[in-house]
Motif scaffolding. Structure first.
Motif, PDB file in Angstrom:
ATOM      1  N   SER A   1       0.833  -1.202   0.000  1.00 54.70           N
ATOM      2  CA  SER A   1       0.000   0.000   0.000  1.00 54.70           C
ATOM      3  C   SER A   1       0.870   1.256   0.000  1.00 54.70           C
ATOM      4  N   LEU A   2       1.916   1.245   0.821  1.00 55.11           N
ATOM      5  CA  LEU A   2       2.808   2.406   0.883  1.00 55.11           C
ATOM      6  C   LEU A   2       3.542   2.596  -0.448  1.00 55.11           C
ATOM      7  N   ASN A   3       3.918   1.492  -1.069  1.00 56.10           N
ATOM      8  CA  ASN A   3       4.615   1.585  -2.359  1.00 56.10           C
ATOM      9  C   ASN A   3       3.752   2.334  -3.372  1.00 56.10           C
ATOM     10  N   VAL A   4       2.466   1.971  -3.418  1.00 52.86           N
ATOM     11  CA  VAL A   4       1.528   2.652  -4.322  1.00 52.86           C
ATOM     12  C   VAL A   4       1.418   4.130  -3.938  1.00 52.86           C
ATOM     13  N   THR A   5       1.295   4.383  -2.641  1.00 51.80           N
ATOM     14  CA  THR A   5       1.145   5.758  -2.153  1.00 51.80           C
ATOM     15  C   THR A   5       2.364   6.619  -2.504  1.00 51.80           C
ATOM     16  N   LEU A   6       3.556   6.069  -2.308  1.00 48.00           N
ATOM     17  CA  LEU A   6       4.778   6.824  -2.626  1.00 48.00           C
ATOM     18  C   LEU A   6       4.822   7.156  -4.121  1.00 48.00           C
ATOM     19  N   ASN A   7       4.443   6.187  -4.940  1.00 43.69           N
ATOM     20  CA  ASN A   7       4.449   6.424  -6.387  1.00 43.69           C
ATOM     21  C   ASN A   7       3.466   7.523  -6.754  1.00 43.69           C
ATOM     22  N   LEU A   8       2.282   7.472  -6.143  1.00 49.23           N
ATOM     23  CA  LEU A   8       1.272   8.506  -6.424  1.00 49.23           C
ATOM     24  C   LEU A   8       1.710   9.857  -5.867  1.00 49.23           C
ATOM     25  N   ALA A   9       2.332   9.831  -4.698  1.00 44.78           N
ATOM     26  CA  ALA A   9       2.724  11.080  -4.050  1.00 44.78           C
ATOM     27  C   ALA A   9       3.780  11.835  -4.831  1.00 44.78           C
ATOM     28  N   MET A  10       4.691  11.078  -5.467  1.00 47.69           N
ATOM     29  CA  MET A  10       5.820  11.751  -6.123  1.00 47.69           C
ATOM     30  C   MET A  10       5.870  11.492  -7.615  1.00 47.69           C
ATOM     31  N   ASP A  11       4.851  10.795  -8.132  1.00 45.58           N
ATOM     32  CA  ASP A  11       4.795  10.440  -9.548  1.00 45.58           C
ATOM     33  C   ASP A  11       6.092   9.753  -9.987  1.00 45.58           C
ATOM     34  N   GLU A  12       6.469   8.756  -9.185  1.00 45.01           N
ATOM     35  CA  GLU A  12       7.690   8.001  -9.448  1.00 45.01           C
ATOM     36  C   GLU A  12       7.357   6.517  -9.518  1.00 45.01           C
ATOM     37  N   GLN A  13       8.370   5.740  -9.815  1.00 45.99           N
ATOM     38  CA  GLN A  13       8.196   4.285  -9.860  1.00 45.99           C
ATOM     39  C   GLN A  13       9.098   3.641  -8.805  1.00 45.99           C
ATOM     40  N   PHE A  14       8.778   3.891  -7.559  1.00 50.74           N
ATOM     41  CA  PHE A  14       9.566   3.258  -6.500  1.00 50.74           C
ATOM     42  C   PHE A  14       9.277   1.755  -6.460  1.00 50.74           C
ATOM     43  N   VAL A  15      10.299   1.005  -6.072  1.00 54.96           N
ATOM     44  CA  VAL A  15      10.113  -0.427  -5.819  1.00 54.96           C
ATOM     45  C   VAL A  15      10.655  -0.691  -4.417  1.00 54.96           C
ATOM     46  N   ILE A  16       9.773  -1.109  -3.514  1.00 57.56           N
ATOM     47  CA  ILE A  16      10.230  -1.440  -2.156  1.00 57.56           C
ATOM     48  C   ILE A  16      10.517  -2.938  -2.097  1.00 57.56           C
ATOM     49  N   HIS A  17      11.760  -3.265  -1.826  1.00 57.27           N
ATOM     50  CA  HIS A  17      12.162  -4.674  -1.716  1.00 57.27           C
ATOM     51  C   HIS A  17      12.145  -5.099  -0.255  1.00 57.27           C
ATOM     52  N   THR A  18      11.565  -6.259  -0.003  1.00 58.72           N
ATOM     53  CA  THR A  18      11.471  -6.786   1.368  1.00 58.72           C
ATOM     54  C   THR A  18      11.964  -8.242   1.376  1.00 58.72           C
ATOM     55  N   PRO A  19      13.294  -8.423   1.326  1.00 55.97           N
ATOM     56  CA  PRO A  19      13.827  -9.788   1.205  1.00 55.97           C
ATOM     57  C   PRO A  19      13.448 -10.712   2.361  1.00 55.97           C
ATOM     58  N   LEU A  20      13.062 -10.137   3.497  1.00 53.12           N
ATOM     59  CA  LEU A  20      12.768 -10.978   4.663  1.00 53.12           C
ATOM     60  C   LEU A  20      11.278 -11.181   4.903  1.00 53.12           C
ATOM     61  N   MET A  21      10.440 -10.609   4.035  1.00 55.10           N
ATOM     62  CA  MET A  21       9.002 -10.582   4.324  1.00 55.10           C
ATOM     63  C   MET A  21       8.426 -11.943   4.695  1.00 55.10           C
ATOM     64  N   TRP A  22       8.789 -12.973   3.953  1.00 60.86           N
ATOM     65  CA  TRP A  22       8.144 -14.280   4.169  1.00 60.86           C
ATOM     66  C   TRP A  22       9.075 -15.302   4.801  1.00 60.86           C
ATOM     67  N   ILE A  23      10.167 -14.844   5.382  1.00 61.50           N
ATOM     68  CA  ILE A  23      11.048 -15.811   6.048  1.00 61.50           C
ATOM     69  C   ILE A  23      11.115 -15.513   7.551  1.00 61.50           C
ATOM     70  N   ASP A  24      11.386 -16.560   8.323  1.00 61.92           N
ATOM     71  CA  ASP A  24      11.458 -16.371   9.771  1.00 61.92           C
ATOM     72  C   ASP A  24      12.912 -16.094  10.186  1.00 61.92           C
ATOM     73  N   LYS A  25      13.117 -15.976  11.497  1.00 61.37           N
ATOM     74  CA  LYS A  25      14.457 -15.600  11.982  1.00 61.37           C
ATOM     75  C   LYS A  25      15.506 -16.651  11.622  1.00 61.37           C
ATOM     76  N   ALA A  26      15.142 -17.930  11.697  1.00 64.11           N
ATOM     77  CA  ALA A  26      16.108 -18.981  11.352  1.00 64.11           C
ATOM     78  C   ALA A  26      16.512 -18.846   9.881  1.00 64.11           C
ATOM     79  N   GLN A  27      15.543 -18.590   9.023  1.00 65.43           N
ATOM     80  CA  GLN A  27      15.840 -18.437   7.591  1.00 65.43           C
ATOM     81  C   GLN A  27      16.613 -17.148   7.309  1.00 65.43           C
ATOM     82  N   THR A  28      16.409 -16.136   8.175  1.00 65.92           N
ATOM     83  CA  THR A  28      17.194 -14.901   8.031  1.00 65.92           C
ATOM     84  C   THR A  28      18.662 -15.177   8.352  1.00 65.92           C
ATOM     85  N   TRP A  29      18.901 -16.021   9.367  1.00 68.15           N
ATOM     86  CA  TRP A  29      20.285 -16.431   9.654  1.00 68.15           C
ATOM     87  C   TRP A  29      20.849 -17.232   8.489  1.00 68.15           C
ATOM     88  N   ALA A  30      20.021 -18.089   7.911  1.00 69.18           N
ATOM     89  CA  ALA A  30      20.461 -18.889   6.755  1.00 69.18           C
ATOM     90  C   ALA A  30      20.847 -17.972   5.600  1.00 69.18           C
TER      91      ALA A  30
END
Ligand code: ZN
Length: 219
Positions: free
Chosen positions: A142-171
């Motif tokens: 939602s924020l990604n869309v909002t930032l793009n609308l707010a500044m008329d840009e094409q931001f891409v927010i990367h979230t490499p940890l979004m779907w991994i847990d702490k053990a997988q973050t250590w991995a």
């Protein structure tokens, strides 16, 4: 023109954002790290962040936004509040800083735009989100869309940890060759102790359990 080879990492010097920093170094030609001073009790975390960025050869900047600590009360910035050790049922832990990720990512986007960068990286995770609503995927999208609308840009927010847990973050840190660095030089502990930390705050518990789980699978 926005540069697709550069990225800005919202960087606190903790386990998650440090892992993200090295993820970004792997995936982008040039990486910038941005830290925030938001009135946190452990301001030295910014110095740890600076040291890690320096070791990684990444351009680093810290911005003072500590007025946000005056807007809402929470135990990360207010020494008179005893920190919740467990998440209270039906409410947020008092380590929650309302609007923090919304604010940080918005500031980061303006800062990145100034540099001609449209890629942003943040270490939020829905898997181990500790009850913080602004760590969830729906919010980030939602924020990604909002930032793009707010500044008329094409931001891409990367979230490499979004779907991994702490053990997988250590991995992931191990895969990126920085397991020891993350283990010894990052600060996740709410009591301000670097590396393995105090051992009993919620952040230390989550971090240690993840590490133990990961190390057990390695054997
Ligand atoms: Zn701790």
């Amino acid at each position: 023109m926005m540069n697709k080879e550069e990225t800005l990492v919202v960087f606190s010097g903790g386990q998650d954002s440090t892992t993200c920093l090295f993820w970004a170094i792997k995936h982008f030609k040039k990486v910038y790290a941005l830290s925030f001073l938001y009135g946190q009790k452990h301001q030295k975390e910014v110095e740890y962040a600076r040291a890690i960025a320096q070791e990684a050869g990444v351009e680093f900047e810290a911005k003072d936004v500590s007025f946000i600590a005056e807007l809402g009360r929470n135990s990360l910035t207010d020494i008179s509040i005893q920190m919740d050790e467990e998440q209270p049922v039906g409410s947020f832990p008092n380590t929650f800083v309302p609007g923090r990720n919304l604010f940080f990512l918005s500031v980061a986007a303006v800062y990145a735009r100034e540099k001609g960068i449209n890629h942003l990286v943040t270490g939020v995770s829905q898997t181990d989100f500790s009850g913080y609503p602004d760590c969830r995927d729906g919010f980030i999208k939602s924020l990604n869309v909002t930032l793009n609308l707010a500044m008329d840009e094409q931001f891409v927010i990367h979230t490499p940890l979004m779907w991994i847990d702490k053990a997988q973050t250590w991995a992931l840190a191990d895969e990126l060759g920085v397991l020891q660095l993350v283990r010894t030089k990052t600060l996740t502990c709410y009591n301000g102790e670097m590396g393995d930390g105090c051992g009993h705050c919620p952040a230390c518990k989550l971090r240690r359990e993840g590490l133990e789980t990961y190390l057990a699978t390695k054997k």
